[in-house]
Design a protein around this motif. Structure first.
Motif, PDB file in Angstrom:
ATOM      1  N   GLU A  63       0.835  -1.208   0.000  1.00  0.00           N
ATOM      2  CA  GLU A  63       0.000   0.000   0.000  1.00  0.00           C
ATOM      3  C   GLU A  63       0.866   1.252   0.000  1.00  0.00           C
ATOM      4  OE1 GLU A  63      -2.695  -0.217   3.280  1.00  0.00           O
ATOM      5  OE2 GLU A  63      -3.863  -1.845   2.395  1.00  0.00           O
ATOM      6  N   ASP A  85       2.224   1.730  -3.434  1.00  0.00           N
ATOM      7  CA  ASP A  85       1.155   2.216  -4.308  1.00  0.00           C
ATOM      8  C   ASP A  85       0.871   3.696  -4.037  1.00  0.00           C
ATOM      9  OD1 ASP A  85      -0.864   1.799  -6.296  1.00  0.00           O
ATOM     10  OD2 ASP A  85      -2.363   1.832  -4.691  1.00  0.00           O
ATOM     11  N   ALA A  86       0.836   4.063  -2.760  1.00  0.00           N
ATOM     12  CA  ALA A  86       0.595   5.470  -2.397  1.00  0.00           C
ATOM     13  C   ALA A  86       1.724   6.360  -2.915  1.00  0.00           C
ATOM     14  CB  ALA A  86       0.451   5.613  -0.893  1.00  0.00           C
ATOM     15  N   ARG A 105       3.592   5.737  -5.545  1.00  0.00           N
ATOM     16  CA  ARG A 105       3.453   5.803  -6.994  1.00  0.00           C
ATOM     17  C   ARG A 105       2.359   6.807  -7.370  1.00  0.00           C
ATOM     18  NH1 ARG A 105      -0.067   3.932 -10.038  1.00  0.00           N
ATOM     19  NH2 ARG A 105      -0.953   2.555  -8.479  1.00  0.00           N
ATOM     20  N   GLN A 106       1.226   6.730  -6.659  1.00  0.00           N
ATOM     21  CA  GLN A 106       0.130   7.661  -6.940  1.00  0.00           C
ATOM     22  C   GLN A 106       0.561   9.095  -6.631  1.00  0.00           C
ATOM     23  OE1 GLN A 106      -3.243   6.347  -4.663  1.00  0.00           O
ATOM     24  NE2 GLN A 106      -3.733   4.693  -6.076  1.00  0.00           N
ATOM     25  N   GLU A 153       2.714  10.298  -9.461  1.00  0.00           N
ATOM     26  CA  GLU A 153       1.883  10.615 -10.628  1.00  0.00           C
ATOM     27  C   GLU A 153       1.149  11.936 -10.428  1.00  0.00           C
ATOM     28  OE1 GLU A 153       0.851   6.003 -11.918  1.00  0.00           O
ATOM     29  OE2 GLU A 153      -0.739   7.326 -11.218  1.00  0.00           O
ATOM     30  N   LEU A 154       0.614  12.113  -9.235  1.00  0.00           N
ATOM     31  CA  LEU A 154      -0.114  13.357  -8.943  1.00  0.00           C
ATOM     32  C   LEU A 154       0.827  14.559  -8.992  1.00  0.00           C
ATOM     33  CD1 LEU A 154      -2.823  14.569  -8.128  1.00  0.00           C
ATOM     34  CD2 LEU A 154      -2.203  14.203  -5.753  1.00  0.00           C
ATOM     35  N   GLU A 193       1.468  15.371 -12.556  1.00  0.00           N
ATOM     36  CA  GLU A 193       0.279  16.000 -13.120  1.00  0.00           C
ATOM     37  C   GLU A 193       0.189  17.456 -12.670  1.00  0.00           C
ATOM     38  OE1 GLU A 193      -3.326  13.783 -12.562  1.00  0.00           O
ATOM     39  OE2 GLU A 193      -4.526  15.611 -12.583  1.00  0.00           O
TER      40      GLU A 193
END
Length: 144
Positions: free
Chosen positions: A67, A70-71, A73-74, A77-78, A81
């Motif tokens: 987790e 994953d957090a 990685r997110q 990405e954010l 962005e």
């Protein structure tokens, strides 16, 4: 020297000893062995519970690591962005400022050109007057 007489009392003592041994076995040794057996079973149960808990903790730790990855990685990405949006916003602001600056420069140029035109017209009017005055001074008389 001590002498032992073998008579019926010896058999009674052996019988008493055997009765006492059987009584102690039922009354004392068996319950103690039962308690020791229960204790061993409880320790075995606790050992298996500890092992299960450790395996559960390892599974939870692996889940948390997944987790967290994953957090992260997110989040990356954010962040990318948001950087893209920031660059777009920056570009828009710079373009708007550039357009505003160009409009201000054009306005100032037009004001300067109109002032130059006004000054040129004033100088043209004055040149004729100065020319007449200069001619009068050179000739020493009035031109009119």
């Amino acid at each position: 020297m001590v002498s032992i007489d073998i008579d019926s009392s010896l058999f009674w003592q052996i019988g008493n000893f055997l009765v006492l041994l059987v009584a102690l076995n039922y009354l004392l040794y068996r319950p103690i062995r039962g308690i020791i057996k229960q204790r061993a079973e409880k320790f075995a149960q606790l050992g298996s519970d500890i092992t299960a808990s450790e395996e559960g903790a390892k599974a939870k730790e692996a889940e948390m690591e997944a987790e967290l990855a994953d957090a992260r990685r997110q989040g990356a990405e954010l962040r990318e962005e948001m950087k893209g949006q920031g660059h777009g916003t920056e570009r828009e602001i710079v373009e708007a400022a550039t357009a505003e600056m160009e409009a201000a420069v054009a306005k100032v140029r037009s004001e300067i050109e109109s002032e130059i035109g006004g000054a040129r017209d004033d100088l043209k009017g004055q040149v004729q007057t100065f020319g007449q005055e200069l001619a009068q001074k050179l000739l020493g008389r009035s031109l009119q």
